[in-house]
Design a protein around this motif. Structure first.
Motif, mmCIF file in Angstrom:
data_model
loop_
_atom_site.group_PDB
_atom_site.id
_atom_site.type_symbol
_atom_site.label_atom_id
_atom_site.label_comp_id
_atom_site.label_asym_id
_atom_site.label_seq_id
_atom_site.Cartn_x
_atom_site.Cartn_y
_atom_site.Cartn_z
ATOM 1 N N HIS A 42 1.115 -8.661 -8.052
ATOM 2 C CA HIS A 42 -0.034 -8.590 -7.138
ATOM 3 C C HIS A 42 0.344 -9.037 -5.721
ATOM 4 C CE1 HIS A 42 -3.491 -7.905 -9.906
ATOM 5 N NE2 HIS A 42 -2.680 -8.429 -10.796
ATOM 6 N N PRO A 43 0.780 -8.144 -4.857
ATOM 7 C CA PRO A 43 1.147 -8.553 -3.490
ATOM 8 C C PRO A 43 -0.038 -9.096 -2.702
ATOM 9 C CG PRO A 43 1.108 -6.142 -3.686
ATOM 10 C CD PRO A 43 0.969 -6.693 -5.070
ATOM 11 N N GLU A 44 -1.251 -8.638 -3.058
ATOM 12 C CA GLU A 44 -2.434 -9.086 -2.310
ATOM 13 C C GLU A 44 -2.741 -10.563 -2.568
ATOM 14 O OE1 GLU A 44 -2.552 -7.578 -5.114
ATOM 15 O OE2 GLU A 44 -4.373 -8.009 -6.248
ATOM 16 N N ARG A 45 -2.200 -11.102 -3.645
ATOM 17 C CA ARG A 45 -2.423 -12.526 -3.939
ATOM 18 C C ARG A 45 -1.330 -13.406 -3.346
ATOM 19 N NH1 ARG A 45 -4.273 -12.723 -10.252
ATOM 20 N NH2 ARG A 45 -5.751 -10.993 -10.129
ATOM 21 N N LEU A 90 2.751 4.758 -5.104
ATOM 22 C CA LEU A 90 3.501 3.625 -5.643
ATOM 23 C C LEU A 90 2.619 2.840 -6.621
ATOM 24 C CD1 LEU A 90 5.972 1.487 -5.391
ATOM 25 C CD2 LEU A 90 4.441 0.274 -3.876
ATOM 26 N N GLY A 91 3.233 2.409 -7.703
ATOM 27 C CA GLY A 91 2.545 1.512 -8.626
ATOM 28 C C GLY A 91 3.428 0.317 -8.913
ATOM 29 N N LEU A 114 -1.700 3.470 -3.542
ATOM 30 C CA LEU A 114 -1.061 2.255 -4.044
ATOM 31 C C LEU A 114 -1.838 1.755 -5.263
ATOM 32 C CD1 LEU A 114 0.766 -0.321 -3.797
ATOM 33 C CD2 LEU A 114 -0.924 -1.221 -2.187
ATOM 34 N N GLY A 115 -1.156 1.620 -6.372
ATOM 35 C CA GLY A 115 -1.790 1.097 -7.584
ATOM 36 C C GLY A 115 -1.197 -0.251 -7.925
ATOM 37 N N ILE A 116 -2.060 -1.257 -8.010
ATOM 38 C CA ILE A 116 -1.593 -2.608 -8.313
ATOM 39 C C ILE A 116 -2.067 -2.989 -9.706
ATOM 40 C CG2 ILE A 116 -1.691 -5.043 -7.608
ATOM 41 C CD1 ILE A 116 -2.425 -3.978 -4.747
ATOM 42 N N CYS A 117 -1.153 -3.391 -10.567
ATOM 43 C CA CYS A 117 -1.490 -3.876 -11.906
ATOM 44 C C CYS A 117 -2.281 -2.828 -12.692
ATOM 45 C CB CYS A 117 -2.217 -5.216 -11.802
ATOM 46 S SG CYS A 117 -2.262 -6.124 -13.354
ATOM 47 N N ASN A 118 -3.549 -3.027 -12.934
ATOM 48 C CA ASN A 118 -4.356 -2.044 -13.641
ATOM 49 C C ASN A 118 -4.339 -0.699 -12.903
ATOM 50 O OD1 ASN A 118 -7.821 -1.551 -14.530
ATOM 51 N ND2 ASN A 118 -6.097 -1.336 -15.883
ATOM 52 N N GLY A 119 -4.258 -0.758 -11.589
ATOM 53 C CA GLY A 119 -4.158 0.467 -10.786
ATOM 54 C C GLY A 119 -2.884 1.241 -11.105
ATOM 55 N N PHE A 120 -1.798 0.525 -11.346
ATOM 56 C CA PHE A 120 -0.527 1.123 -11.756
ATOM 57 C C PHE A 120 -0.705 1.790 -13.121
ATOM 58 C CE2 PHE A 120 4.203 -0.166 -12.806
ATOM 59 C CZ PHE A 120 4.593 1.165 -12.748
ATOM 60 N N GLN A 121 -1.348 1.076 -14.038
ATOM 61 C CA GLN A 121 -1.576 1.617 -15.379
ATOM 62 C C GLN A 121 -2.395 2.911 -15.317
ATOM 63 O OE1 GLN A 121 -3.496 -1.928 -16.806
ATOM 64 N NE2 GLN A 121 -1.611 -2.872 -17.562
#
Lengths: 236, 82
Positions: free
Chosen positions: A203-206, A198-199, A83-90
């Motif tokens: 930010h679901p964690e927020r 998935l990217g 799972l990539g979130i924000c910068n992780g997606f990039q």
């Protein structure tokens, strides 16, 4: 489930991810430095938000060559969840684990606010407990969030239902006003063809506890956990 | 010693809001007829190479692997010796 949250120099959302996974949802969640080369034993890898390697050159361009990325690739190839979130997606896009790229927001502004995103497909381990077209209120926090892919890639993503989230208004409708960054086809998140990577920019964690204003992002992590449990019970 | 001058530019069709903003500013300043502004990156890389061909091959590889993202960017470079 055992989660590894990959920490690059410049990551800054790793503790939020750990908090949600461990404190809120009771899972094992370890921070793993980007120099680590072995990721065996983890069920799900999370690439958190931030500015890995300063986002120099392009977002994610240098992080893609961090030592840990070889193991991330291997994990993904073996069907493990990423799972990539924000910068992780990039980073996942630069690494070629996901299609497309994230460009500078059309407005040229860094945007930090809540948006609505719609679940376009519950057929991923990350959205399995969502209902189709469920609307989630989740914050975005980025300067380069404008999703872009060439026409051929976009057609392929659509054909395979790899567009997992789209920006919408509170009623769940697509409109240009509800697209915060000018993303192609209002895309907020995509998965790979195998559906195990998935990217997404939001930010679901927020948005995983009501005290934070919205708990609707929590369903992503709950989906991962229930998918993981289903997976391990069938393999036993 | 070889000096490579690398130009990385956004592909045609990829929206460049920064370039568009600069175009608007030029217009405001009275520069009439500015059709389009595209903003890119310029890098100077100094390194040792055994020959010009070897240098060209290596810069090509640098561009492909890191300096440009083929999804959105084109690149070209010039080599200087000395």
């Amino acid at each position: 489930m055992r989660f590894a949250i990959i920490v690059f120099p410049g990551s800054n959302c790793e503790l939020d991810c750990q908090w949600v996974l461990h404190k809120v949802l009771g899972q094992e969640a370890e921070l793993v430095w980007h120099k680590e080369k072995d990721l065996k034993g983890y069920d799900c890898l999370v690439l958190p938000g931030g500015f890995a390697h300063g986002d120099y050159l392009r977002t994610g361009a240098v992080a893609r060559f961090s030592p840990v990325m070889q193991a991330v690739r291997q994990h993904a190839r073996g069907g493990g969840l990423v799972l990539g979130i924000c910068n992780g997606f990039q980073i996942l896009c630069e690494a070629g684990l996901l299609s497309g790229v994230l460009l500078r927001n059309t407005s040229l502004n860094f945007i930090c606010r809540d948006v609505y995103m719609r679940v376009e497909t519950p057929e991923t381990p990350f959205t399995a407990t969502c209902t189709a077209r469920q609307v989630l209120r989740v914050p975005i926090n980025h300067n380069e969030g404008r999703y872009y892919a060439d026409a051929e890639t976009l057609a392929r993503l659509k054909d395979n239902s790899q567009v997992v989230f789209r920006y919408v208004n509170s009623a769940g409708e697509i409109s240009d006003e509800a697209n915060p960054n000018g993303s192609l086809d209002h895309i907020a998140g995509v998965c790979n063809e195998q559906r195990n990577v998935l990217g997404l920019m939001p930010h679901p964690e927020r948005a995983a506890e009501t005290v934070l204003g919205s708990a609707s992002g929590r369903i992503l992590f709950e989906s991962i956990i229930s998918s993981g449990q289903a997976l391990s019970s069938t393999s036993r | 010693m070889i000096r490579a001058k690398v130009y990385v530019t956004l592909k045609r069709g990829v929206l460049d809001p920064q370039g568009e903003t600069v175009r608007g500013a030029l217009e405001t300043l009275g520069f009439a007829g500015v059709q389009d502004v595209r903003i890119g990156k310029f890098m100077v890389i100094t390194f040792n190479a055994v020959s010009r061909e070897d240098a060209a091959k290596r810069v090509e590889e640098m561009c492909k692997k890191l300096l440009a993202n083929p999804v959105i960017e084109d690149y070209r470079f010039e080599l200087e010796e000395g």
